[in-house]
Design a protein around this motif. Sequence first.
Motif, PDB file in Angstrom:
ATOM      1  N   VAL A 149       0.354 -10.028  34.551  1.00 48.77           N
ATOM      2  CA  VAL A 149      -0.008  -9.056  33.524  1.00 48.77           C
ATOM      3  C   VAL A 149      -0.816  -7.931  34.161  1.00 48.77           C
ATOM      4  O   VAL A 149      -1.634  -8.167  35.050  1.00 48.77           O
ATOM      5  CB  VAL A 149      -0.811  -9.717  32.373  1.00 48.77           C
ATOM      6  CG1 VAL A 149      -2.111 -10.334  32.885  1.00 48.77           C
ATOM      7  CG2 VAL A 149      -1.097  -8.722  31.259  1.00 48.77           C
ATOM      8  N   LEU A 150      -0.557  -6.709  33.703  1.00 46.32           N
ATOM      9  CA  LEU A 150      -1.372  -5.548  34.048  1.00 46.32           C
ATOM     10  C   LEU A 150      -1.954  -4.988  32.760  1.00 46.32           C
ATOM     11  O   LEU A 150      -1.216  -4.758  31.791  1.00 46.32           O
ATOM     12  CB  LEU A 150      -0.540  -4.468  34.740  1.00 46.32           C
ATOM     13  CG  LEU A 150      -0.001  -4.766  36.137  1.00 46.32           C
ATOM     14  CD1 LEU A 150       0.862  -3.597  36.618  1.00 46.32           C
ATOM     15  CD2 LEU A 150      -1.137  -5.016  37.124  1.00 46.32           C
ATOM     16  N   LEU A 151      -3.250  -4.757  32.743  1.00 45.17           N
ATOM     17  CA  LEU A 151      -3.919  -4.167  31.583  1.00 45.17           C
ATOM     18  C   LEU A 151      -3.821  -2.652  31.658  1.00 45.17           C
ATOM     19  O   LEU A 151      -3.976  -2.065  32.728  1.00 45.17           O
ATOM     20  CB  LEU A 151      -5.389  -4.586  31.526  1.00 45.17           C
ATOM     21  CG  LEU A 151      -5.746  -5.950  30.927  1.00 45.17           C
ATOM     22  CD1 LEU A 151      -5.455  -5.980  29.450  1.00 45.17           C
ATOM     23  CD2 LEU A 151      -5.034  -7.086  31.643  1.00 45.17           C
ATOM     24  N   VAL A 152      -3.580  -2.016  30.516  1.00 47.28           N
ATOM     25  CA  VAL A 152      -3.470  -0.562  30.429  1.00 47.28           C
ATOM     26  C   VAL A 152      -4.539  -0.054  29.471  1.00 47.28           C
ATOM     27  O   VAL A 152      -4.734  -0.599  28.385  1.00 47.28           O
ATOM     28  CB  VAL A 152      -2.081  -0.135  29.909  1.00 47.28           C
ATOM     29  CG1 VAL A 152      -2.000   1.382  29.791  1.00 47.28           C
ATOM     30  CG2 VAL A 152      -0.991  -0.659  30.824  1.00 47.28           C
TER      31      VAL A 152
ATOM     32  N   PRO B 185      -2.928  -4.726  21.698  1.00 46.21           N
ATOM     33  CA  PRO B 185      -4.017  -5.517  21.118  1.00 46.21           C
ATOM     34  C   PRO B 185      -3.844  -5.786  19.627  1.00 46.21           C
ATOM     35  O   PRO B 185      -4.428  -6.743  19.097  1.00 46.21           O
ATOM     36  CB  PRO B 185      -5.262  -4.644  21.374  1.00 46.21           C
ATOM     37  CG  PRO B 185      -4.900  -3.815  22.558  1.00 46.21           C
ATOM     38  CD  PRO B 185      -3.436  -3.521  22.397  1.00 46.21           C
ATOM     39  N   SER B 186      -3.033  -4.979  18.935  1.00 48.88           N
ATOM     40  CA  SER B 186      -2.845  -5.183  17.500  1.00 48.88           C
ATOM     41  C   SER B 186      -1.654  -6.076  17.171  1.00 48.88           C
ATOM     42  O   SER B 186      -1.371  -6.326  15.995  1.00 48.88           O
ATOM     43  CB  SER B 186      -2.682  -3.828  16.794  1.00 48.88           C
ATOM     44  OG  SER B 186      -1.560  -3.128  17.287  1.00 48.88           O
TER      45      SER B 186
ATOM     46  N   LEU C 150     -19.822   1.949  27.998  1.00 47.17           N
ATOM     47  CA  LEU C 150     -19.079   1.497  26.816  1.00 47.17           C
ATOM     48  C   LEU C 150     -17.942   2.436  26.453  1.00 47.17           C
ATOM     49  O   LEU C 150     -17.276   2.234  25.429  1.00 47.17           O
ATOM     50  CB  LEU C 150     -20.033   1.381  25.620  1.00 47.17           C
ATOM     51  CG  LEU C 150     -21.248   0.462  25.801  1.00 47.17           C
ATOM     52  CD1 LEU C 150     -22.095   0.462  24.534  1.00 47.17           C
ATOM     53  CD2 LEU C 150     -20.816  -0.956  26.163  1.00 47.17           C
ATOM     54  N   TRP C 151     -17.693   3.451  27.286  1.00 45.14           N
ATOM     55  CA  TRP C 151     -16.748   4.509  26.926  1.00 45.14           C
ATOM     56  C   TRP C 151     -15.401   4.311  27.624  1.00 45.14           C
ATOM     57  O   TRP C 151     -14.973   5.092  28.463  1.00 45.14           O
ATOM     58  CB  TRP C 151     -17.371   5.876  27.231  1.00 45.14           C
ATOM     59  CG  TRP C 151     -18.668   6.005  26.501  1.00 45.14           C
ATOM     60  CD1 TRP C 151     -19.926   5.930  27.024  1.00 45.14           C
ATOM     61  CD2 TRP C 151     -18.827   6.153  25.092  1.00 45.14           C
ATOM     62  NE1 TRP C 151     -20.871   6.035  26.027  1.00 45.14           N
ATOM     63  CE2 TRP C 151     -20.224   6.175  24.822  1.00 45.14           C
ATOM     64  CE3 TRP C 151     -17.944   6.286  24.022  1.00 45.14           C
ATOM     65  CZ2 TRP C 151     -20.744   6.319  23.537  1.00 45.14           C
ATOM     66  CZ3 TRP C 151     -18.458   6.423  22.738  1.00 45.14           C
ATOM     67  CH2 TRP C 151     -19.841   6.445  22.518  1.00 45.14           C
ATOM     68  N   HIS C 152     -14.761   3.247  27.234  1.00 44.46           N
ATOM     69  CA  HIS C 152     -13.443   2.903  27.753  1.00 44.46           C
ATOM     70  C   HIS C 152     -12.762   2.031  26.707  1.00 44.46           C
ATOM     71  O   HIS C 152     -13.389   1.578  25.742  1.00 44.46           O
ATOM     72  CB  HIS C 152     -13.566   2.152  29.084  1.00 44.46           C
ATOM     73  CG  HIS C 152     -14.266   0.826  28.953  1.00 44.46           C
ATOM     74  ND1 HIS C 152     -13.588  -0.363  28.870  1.00 44.46           N
ATOM     75  CD2 HIS C 152     -15.592   0.519  28.868  1.00 44.46           C
ATOM     76  CE1 HIS C 152     -14.464  -1.355  28.750  1.00 44.46           C
ATOM     77  NE2 HIS C 152     -15.685  -0.846  28.740  1.00 44.46           N
ATOM     78  N   ALA C 153     -11.464   1.807  26.885  1.00 41.77           N
ATOM     79  CA  ALA C 153     -10.717   0.989  25.924  1.00 41.77           C
ATOM     80  C   ALA C 153      -9.461   0.453  26.588  1.00 41.77           C
ATOM     81  O   ALA C 153      -9.003   0.975  27.609  1.00 41.77           O
ATOM     82  CB  ALA C 153     -10.348   1.816  24.691  1.00 41.77           C
ATOM     83  N   TYR C 154      -8.922  -0.575  25.981  1.00 43.90           N
ATOM     84  CA  TYR C 154      -7.645  -1.142  26.406  1.00 43.90           C
ATOM     85  C   TYR C 154      -6.609  -0.810  25.347  1.00 43.90           C
ATOM     86  O   TYR C 154      -6.805  -1.074  24.158  1.00 43.90           O
ATOM     87  CB  TYR C 154      -7.766  -2.660  26.597  1.00 43.90           C
ATOM     88  CG  TYR C 154      -8.759  -3.005  27.671  1.00 43.90           C
ATOM     89  CD1 TYR C 154      -8.370  -3.098  29.004  1.00 43.90           C
ATOM     90  CD2 TYR C 154     -10.109  -3.193  27.365  1.00 43.90           C
ATOM     91  CE1 TYR C 154      -9.282  -3.378  30.000  1.00 43.90           C
ATOM     92  CE2 TYR C 154     -11.034  -3.477  28.357  1.00 43.90           C
ATOM     93  CZ  TYR C 154     -10.618  -3.570  29.677  1.00 43.90           C
ATOM     94  OH  TYR C 154     -11.538  -3.834  30.654  1.00 43.90           O
ATOM     95  N   ARG C 155      -5.498  -0.211  25.769  1.00 42.01           N
ATOM     96  CA  ARG C 155      -4.473   0.251  24.843  1.00 42.01           C
ATOM     97  C   ARG C 155      -3.235  -0.633  24.845  1.00 42.01           C
ATOM     98  O   ARG C 155      -2.390  -0.511  23.957  1.00 42.01           O
ATOM     99  CB  ARG C 155      -4.068   1.690  25.189  1.00 42.01           C
ATOM    100  CG  ARG C 155      -5.166   2.706  24.982  1.00 42.01           C
ATOM    101  CD  ARG C 155      -5.454   2.894  23.513  1.00 42.01           C
ATOM    102  NE  ARG C 155      -6.715   3.588  23.286  1.00 42.01           N
ATOM    103  CZ  ARG C 155      -7.490   3.381  22.245  1.00 42.01           C
ATOM    104  NH1 ARG C 155      -7.145   2.478  21.350  1.00 42.01           N
ATOM    105  NH2 ARG C 155      -8.611   4.040  22.098  1.00 42.01           N
ATOM    106  N   GLY C 156      -3.098  -1.500  25.805  1.00 42.27           N
ATOM    107  CA  GLY C 156      -1.937  -2.367  25.851  1.00 42.27           C
ATOM    108  C   GLY C 156      -1.894  -3.126  27.164  1.00 42.27           C
ATOM    109  O   GLY C 156      -2.845  -3.099  27.955  1.00 42.27           O
ATOM    110  N   ALA C 157      -0.798  -3.813  27.388  1.00 43.27           N
ATOM    111  CA  ALA C 157      -0.623  -4.554  28.632  1.00 43.27           C
ATOM    112  C   ALA C 157       0.860  -4.636  28.947  1.00 43.27           C
ATOM    113  O   ALA C 157       1.715  -4.506  28.061  1.00 43.27           O
ATOM    114  CB  ALA C 157      -1.227  -5.950  28.534  1.00 43.27           C
ATOM    115  N   LEU C 158       1.157  -4.858  30.214  1.00 44.38           N
ATOM    116  CA  LEU C 158       2.517  -5.014  30.706  1.00 44.38           C
ATOM    117  C   LEU C 158       2.672  -6.423  31.251  1.00 44.38           C
ATOM    118  O   LEU C 158       1.892  -6.856  32.112  1.00 44.38           O
ATOM    119  CB  LEU C 158       2.814  -3.991  31.804  1.00 44.38           C
ATOM    120  CG  LEU C 158       2.697  -2.517  31.394  1.00 44.38           C
ATOM    121  CD1 LEU C 158       2.754  -1.629  32.630  1.00 44.38           C
ATOM    122  CD2 LEU C 158       3.800  -2.143  30.417  1.00 44.38           C
ATOM    123  N   LEU C 159       3.666  -7.145  30.744  1.00 42.05           N
ATOM    124  CA  LEU C 159       3.930  -8.513  31.172  1.00 42.05           C
ATOM    125  C   LEU C 159       5.174  -8.524  32.054  1.00 42.05           C
ATOM    126  O   LEU C 159       6.207  -7.939  31.696  1.00 42.05           O
ATOM    127  CB  LEU C 159       4.131  -9.414  29.957  1.00 42.05           C
ATOM    128  CG  LEU C 159       2.900  -9.601  29.066  1.00 42.05           C
ATOM    129  CD1 LEU C 159       3.299 -10.201  27.733  1.00 42.05           C
ATOM    130  CD2 LEU C 159       1.866 -10.485  29.759  1.00 42.05           C
TER     131      LEU C 159
END
Length: 231
Positions: A46-49, A97-98, A130-139
Amino acid sequence: MIAPAGSVDRIAAALFANGLILRGGFNFALGEAPPTGSSGAPAAAVLLVGQAGAAPWPHFLRWREKQPRTIADPLDSWSREVIGAVAETFGARAVSPSDRPYLPFQQWAMRAEGLRPSPLGILMHQRYGLWHAYRGALLFDDELSVQAAEAAPHLCDSCVEKPCLKSCPVDAYSGQGFAHQSCLAHVRGANGEPCRSSGCLDRNACPYGTAYRYPPEVQAFHMASFAAVAG
């Protein structure tokens, strides 16, 4: 099988073109039960985006101008479209994430980047605060050549004053967790204008990563989304 190292660099470049960045990744270990990859078999890696600061905002705004104004969850929709296109190009499966049932994004993020939660629940980053976020991931069906996260000091441990727990007028965050309903009522109420226009006062009080702080219009967008759908 291990995918070529250059694949990760090409994926990073494709994401960067839309203001997104790779947030680390890892290969699943034997005995784990990962979600499925693009083939339908359990994923191997997995790679986090995600994002640092508000870099994706101009890209998102240009996309949004072409969409119906009634589109639900526009930022989530944009993220799915962008990350989905990258996934298709590189033979991965994109997840968000949703997605339901929820995937363990926070656990993945802590494992991929060696981060720990702040008192607000947001993961504290050494550079971005705290100024970052995760928008998705690649499997991926194959393992990837990815560097393991290095342990780093947790900034919250050395923060004595904890201003992030002292700025909210309704004490939404405490040792007992997040007072969701109190926060929501305040944001929606007559005294919630500072939060609606400039974002969470507790989050803005954090002294770390201020160079990456979201501009007021970005914070207002997220707060409006919270007030509209939460509760």
